[in-house]
Design an enzyme around this catalytic site. Structure first.
Site, PDB file in Angstrom:
ATOM      1  N   HIS A   1      12.290  -5.930  -2.363  1.00 37.70           N
ATOM      2  CA  HIS A   1      12.043  -4.490  -2.459  1.00 37.70           C
ATOM      3  C   HIS A   1      10.619  -4.106  -2.062  1.00 37.70           C
ATOM      4  CE1 HIS A   1      10.517  -5.326  -6.669  1.00 37.70           C
ATOM      5  NE2 HIS A   1       9.671  -4.381  -6.320  1.00 37.70           N
TER       6      HIS A   1
ATOM      7  N   ASP B   1      16.542 -10.376  -4.716  1.00 39.35           N
ATOM      8  CA  ASP B   1      15.293  -9.624  -4.561  1.00 39.35           C
ATOM      9  C   ASP B   1      14.125 -10.542  -4.206  1.00 39.35           C
ATOM     10  OD1 ASP B   1      13.657  -7.426  -4.368  1.00 39.35           O
ATOM     11  OD2 ASP B   1      13.295  -7.250  -6.526  1.00 39.35           O
TER      12      ASP B   1
ATOM     13  N   SER C   1       4.776  -6.496  -8.378  1.00 42.40           N
ATOM     14  CA  SER C   1       5.998  -7.045  -7.794  1.00 42.40           C
ATOM     15  C   SER C   1       5.680  -8.056  -6.707  1.00 42.40           C
ATOM     16  CB  SER C   1       6.844  -5.921  -7.190  1.00 42.40           C
ATOM     17  OG  SER C   1       7.405  -5.115  -8.187  1.00 42.40           O
TER      18      SER C   1
END
Length: 442
Positions: A96, A126, A200
């Site tokens: 992402h 992911d 992230s």
């Protein structure tokens, strides 16, 4: 200070190497993570992505300005990444983080900025792998995430809100977190180390500096996004399995086992002869699939895949996430109260299936997955290999050489797709025959 001193006792070698550690009066060493972080933070990078977005304006629409003449705005967003192979320049991050990128720029700890190439990504877990060209990189090692325990001390390193190489510490709060709706395959490490937007793709490391997970998500109030002490990381063992696939093939060649499974409540578990919280019920087996070939049947309770015990649907999903084409996997089940074992051999052979196993209306036809030219893994439809002239399939105008590409308005890639789409329903098949498309009603 007592908890901090106790931390130092757990890591007797944390201050080894380099300059002598500072001391407090009386000669005691000051406990610190600094020596470990001096090595580790060099392997965490900032990832900036640039995306060109077309400016929307009512004036453009009013004056009929075509799309190709409309102005573009370049947007930037940031995340984190971890160098895991210095020789080849491989960097792991989240899917992402880079999914909308037109350009990816990696910022290193020494100030260098390098343009990165996307090697491949897996949205179901992911994860993504990038590559940069440089001869001066510092890589981090992976830890064995299966050995991680609740209560272990961990450190999150990343770039929250664009603040490069921010370090926060905490413990492992829980393992195998599932049902969060973050991805198709979930088995997250939960931590209370402060993780925020921008973390992230960054590293969750143990006190030796090895990567136990890749930070990927947080629980946060919508009114004030930020850390509330609940963050999630993808375990390093899963990261390594997905990374290997992306590096070798540019994609994840995940196996299609061919099982639909159902969760068991405690009463149902007792009926099927297993303990509460043990196993999942096999609801359906895809005709011609790996599981079908191995002998697994609907009504079996699947209790183990490989080395992983299956407690529910989420743990089943996590187990099959790392079963790849070419693997051989042992599977344990319970059938009629008796333990059974099966061997799944996952290969790329194209299995032919009798049409009546897919649907009685297709009796007399022999069906097979049809693969796109040059890529045996890509499902392009279902090939009708042969049709008996005295059969329901022939009566319904199905012919040898037909390719079934759709059913009831849905795209068909494999025999399993066709089987699922037309069960217990009227069906209109989309057929490709001799260069033309047409519909066939079952």
């Amino acid at each position: 200070m007592k908890p901090f001193l106790f931390l130092a006792l757990l890591v007797p070698g944390v201050a080894s190497g380099g300059a002598l550690p500072p001391q407090v009066p009386g000669g005691s060493e000051v406990p610190s993570l600094a020596p470990m972080l001096d090595r580790t933070t060099q392997g965490v990078v900032n990832i900036a992505i640039y995306t060109s977005v077309q400016i929307r304006s009512p004036l453009y629409d009013f004056f009929g300005i075509p799309d190709e003449r409309r102005q573009l705005r370049r947007e930037q967003s940031t995340g984190s990444g971890v160098i895991v192979d210095a020789e080849n320049g491989y960097i792991v991050t989240n899917h992402h983080v880079i999914e909308r990128a037109d350009e990816i720029v990696v910022g290193l700890a020494d100030g260098r900025r390098l343009t990165a190439t996307l090697i491949g990504s897996d949205p179901l877990v992911d994860l993504a792998v990038l590559q940069v060209e440089s001869d001066r990189l510092e890589a981090l090692e992976f830890a064995d995430s299966s050995a991680v325990r609740v209560g272990d001390f961990v450190v999150a390193i990343g770039n929250p809100f664009g603040l490069d190489r921010t370090v926060t510490s905490g413990i492992v709060s829980a393992l195998g977190r599932t049902g969060l709706g973050l991805g198709r395959f979930e088995a997250y490490i939960q931590t209370d180390a402060s993780v925020n937007p921008g973390n992230s793709g960054g590293a969750l490391v143990d006190l030796t500096g090895k990567v136990v997970g890749i930070n990927t998500a947080i629980v946060s109030p919508r009114s004030s996004p930020g850390s509330v002490g609940i963050g999630f990381a993808i375990p390093s063992d899963l990261v390594q399995a997905i990374m290997t696939q992306l590096v070798e093939h540019g994609e994840v060649r995940r196996a299609r086992i061919g099982l639909d499974v159902i969760a068991l409540n405690p009463d149902e578990a007792a009926v099927f002869g297993v303990k509460a919280g043990q196993g999942v019920l096999v609801g359906e087996v895809e005709p011609g699939s790996v599981a079908d070939t191995a002998g697994i049947q609907a009504g079996d309770v699947l209790t183990r895949i490989g080395l992983q015990d299956i407690q529910g649907v989420a743990s089943y999903d996590s187990a099959v996430a790392v079963i790849m084409v070419g693997d051989v996997v042992e599977v344990d089940t319970v059938r009629d109260g008796q333990a059974r074992s099966f061997r799944l051999e996952v290969d790329e052979r194209v299995v032919q299936v009798a049409g009546d196993r897919v649907d009685p209306r297709l009796a007399g036809a022999t069906l097979s997955d049809f693969r796109a030219a040059g890529d045996p893994r890509s499902g392009a439809g279902v090939l009708v290999v042969d049709v008996d002239r005295n059969s329901p399939a022939w009566t319904r105008d199905l012919r040898s050489g037909d390719i079934i590409v759709g059913a009831n308005g849905q795209r068909i890639h494999f025999v399993g797709d066709l089987w699922r789409r037309i069960q217990n329903s009227r069906a209109i098949l989309r057929i490709y025959r001799e260069g033309q498309y047409g519909n066939l009603r079952l």
